[in-house]
Design a protein around this motif. Structure first.
Motif, short mmCIF file in Angstrom:
data_model
loop_
_atom_site.label_atom_id
_atom_site.label_comp_id
_atom_site.label_asym_id
_atom_site.label_seq_id
_atom_site.Cartn_x
_atom_site.Cartn_y
_atom_site.Cartn_z
N VAL A 65 0.87 -1.18 0.00
CA VAL A 65 0.00 0.00 0.00
C VAL A 65 0.90 1.23 0.00
O VAL A 65 1.76 1.37 0.86
CB VAL A 65 -0.93 0.01 1.24
CG1 VAL A 65 -1.81 1.25 1.22
CG2 VAL A 65 -1.76 -1.26 1.31
N HIS A 66 0.69 2.12 -0.97
CA HIS A 66 1.41 3.38 -1.07
C HIS A 66 0.43 4.50 -0.72
O HIS A 66 -0.53 4.71 -1.45
CB HIS A 66 1.92 3.63 -2.49
CG HIS A 66 2.89 2.61 -2.98
ND1 HIS A 66 4.24 2.76 -2.84
CD2 HIS A 66 2.70 1.43 -3.63
CE1 HIS A 66 4.85 1.72 -3.37
NE2 HIS A 66 3.93 0.90 -3.86
N VAL A 67 0.67 5.19 0.38
CA VAL A 67 -0.15 6.35 0.74
C VAL A 67 0.74 7.57 0.53
O VAL A 67 1.75 7.74 1.21
CB VAL A 67 -0.66 6.28 2.20
CG1 VAL A 67 -1.56 7.47 2.49
CG2 VAL A 67 -1.39 4.96 2.45
N GLN A 68 0.35 8.40 -0.43
CA GLN A 68 1.20 9.51 -0.84
C GLN A 68 0.48 10.85 -0.71
O GLN A 68 -0.71 10.97 -1.00
CB GLN A 68 1.60 9.35 -2.31
CG GLN A 68 2.42 8.11 -2.60
CD GLN A 68 2.66 7.97 -4.08
OE1 GLN A 68 1.75 7.78 -4.85
NE2 GLN A 68 3.93 8.07 -4.47
N HIS A 69 1.25 11.84 -0.28
CA HIS A 69 0.78 13.23 -0.35
C HIS A 69 0.51 13.50 -1.84
O HIS A 69 1.21 12.98 -2.71
CB HIS A 69 1.87 14.15 0.20
CG HIS A 69 1.43 15.54 0.44
ND1 HIS A 69 1.23 16.44 -0.58
CD2 HIS A 69 1.13 16.19 1.58
CE1 HIS A 69 0.85 17.59 -0.08
NE2 HIS A 69 0.76 17.46 1.25
N GLU A 70 -0.49 14.32 -2.13
CA GLU A 70 -0.85 14.58 -3.52
C GLU A 70 0.33 15.03 -4.38
O GLU A 70 0.44 14.65 -5.55
CB GLU A 70 -1.96 15.63 -3.58
CG GLU A 70 -3.28 15.12 -3.04
CD GLU A 70 -4.30 16.22 -2.84
OE1 GLU A 70 -3.93 17.41 -2.82
OE2 GLU A 70 -5.48 15.87 -2.66
N GLU A 71 1.23 15.84 -3.82
CA GLU A 71 2.38 16.32 -4.59
C GLU A 71 3.31 15.17 -4.97
O GLU A 71 3.80 15.11 -6.10
CB GLU A 71 3.15 17.37 -3.79
CG GLU A 71 2.36 18.65 -3.59
CD GLU A 71 3.03 19.60 -2.60
OE1 GLU A 71 4.14 19.32 -2.12
OE2 GLU A 71 2.41 20.64 -2.31
N GLU A 72 3.56 14.25 -4.04
CA GLU A 72 4.40 13.10 -4.35
C GLU A 72 3.73 12.19 -5.38
O GLU A 72 4.38 11.64 -6.26
CB GLU A 72 4.70 12.29 -3.07
CG GLU A 72 5.91 12.75 -2.30
CD GLU A 72 5.76 14.13 -1.68
OE1 GLU A 72 6.79 14.73 -1.38
OE2 GLU A 72 4.64 14.65 -1.52
N ARG A 73 2.43 12.07 -5.25
CA ARG A 73 1.68 11.23 -6.20
C ARG A 73 1.84 11.76 -7.62
O ARG A 73 2.08 11.00 -8.56
CB ARG A 73 0.20 11.18 -5.79
CG ARG A 73 -0.71 10.39 -6.71
CD ARG A 73 -0.71 8.91 -6.42
NE ARG A 73 -1.59 8.17 -7.28
CZ ARG A 73 -2.79 7.73 -6.94
NH1 ARG A 73 -3.27 7.96 -5.74
NH2 ARG A 73 -3.50 7.03 -7.79
N ARG A 74 1.70 13.06 -7.78
CA ARG A 74 1.86 13.65 -9.12
C ARG A 74 3.30 13.53 -9.61
O ARG A 74 3.55 13.23 -10.77
CB ARG A 74 1.42 15.12 -9.11
CG ARG A 74 -0.07 15.31 -9.14
CD ARG A 74 -0.46 16.76 -9.38
NE ARG A 74 0.06 17.68 -8.38
CZ ARG A 74 -0.53 17.95 -7.21
NH1 ARG A 74 -1.68 17.38 -6.92
NH2 ARG A 74 -0.01 18.80 -6.37
N PHE A 75 4.27 13.79 -8.73
CA PHE A 75 5.67 13.78 -9.13
C PHE A 75 6.15 12.38 -9.53
O PHE A 75 6.75 12.20 -10.58
CB PHE A 75 6.55 14.33 -8.00
CG PHE A 75 8.00 14.39 -8.36
CD1 PHE A 75 8.49 15.42 -9.14
CD2 PHE A 75 8.88 13.42 -7.94
CE1 PHE A 75 9.84 15.49 -9.50
CE2 PHE A 75 10.23 13.46 -8.28
CZ PHE A 75 10.71 14.50 -9.06
N TYR A 76 5.86 11.39 -8.68
CA TYR A 76 6.37 10.04 -8.95
C TYR A 76 5.49 9.25 -9.91
O TYR A 76 5.98 8.33 -10.56
CB TYR A 76 6.56 9.27 -7.64
CG TYR A 76 7.71 9.82 -6.84
CD1 TYR A 76 9.02 9.54 -7.19
CD2 TYR A 76 7.48 10.66 -5.76
CE1 TYR A 76 10.08 10.06 -6.48
CE2 TYR A 76 8.54 11.18 -5.03
CZ TYR A 76 9.83 10.88 -5.40
OH TYR A 76 10.88 11.41 -4.69
N ALA A 77 4.23 9.58 -10.01
CA ALA A 77 3.28 9.00 -10.99
C ALA A 77 3.42 7.48 -11.12
O ALA A 77 3.65 6.96 -12.21
CB ALA A 77 3.45 9.69 -12.33
N LEU A 78 3.28 6.79 -10.02
CA LEU A 78 3.40 5.33 -10.04
C LEU A 78 2.38 4.69 -10.99
O LEU A 78 2.68 3.64 -11.58
CB LEU A 78 3.22 4.75 -8.63
CG LEU A 78 4.29 5.11 -7.62
CD1 LEU A 78 3.96 4.48 -6.27
CD2 LEU A 78 5.66 4.68 -8.08
#
Length: 124
Positions: free
Chosen positions: A91-104
């Motif tokens: 499970v990856h719980v990411q801050h919205e900024e990290e989610r956009r940057f890393y785009a898993l």
């Protein structure tokens, strides 16, 4: 090879828990054909560091209730991207900024999507 029924069940439990804490943009992938170490990834976004922590706590509580114990947890201190490894699922719980940057989701887009219960999808 596809994700086991148990892995899909764990993804659903984790997704429902994340949705209860207002996790956003929930997305699950069956990565079993690509990775030998896990069957599925669940990606969850959160608006701030405190919400990341709340989602992580709820996911851990609900998975513990069904007998799942994390093998490891990374990123808890920073609160921007927390990875919970349960062996069968990650499970990856990411801050919205990290989610956009890393785009898993771009990285794993060729993997089949695991359908989540409608009540687990959280706000758009």
């Amino acid at each position: 090879m596809t994700a086991t029924d148990h892995a899909v069940e764990l993804v659903h439990v984790a997704a429902l828990a994340a949705g209860d804490k207002l996790g956003k943009e929930l997305l699950a992938f069956d990565v079993s054909d690509q990775l030998a170490i896990t069957d599925a990834f669940l990606l969850v976004s959160a608006g701030n560091d405190r919400q990341v922590k709340a989602i992580v706590d709820e996911v851990e509580d609900k998975l513990r209730d069904v007998g799942a114990k994390p093998i490891r947890r990374e990123g808890q201190r920073e609160g921007r991207w927390v990875l919970l490894d349960y062996g069968e699922i990650v499970v990856h719980v990411q801050h919205e900024e990290e989610r956009r940057f890393y785009a898993l989701e771009r990285l794993w887009r060729d993997c089949p999507i695991i359908e989540l219960p409608p009540e687990a999808t959280g706000p758009a």
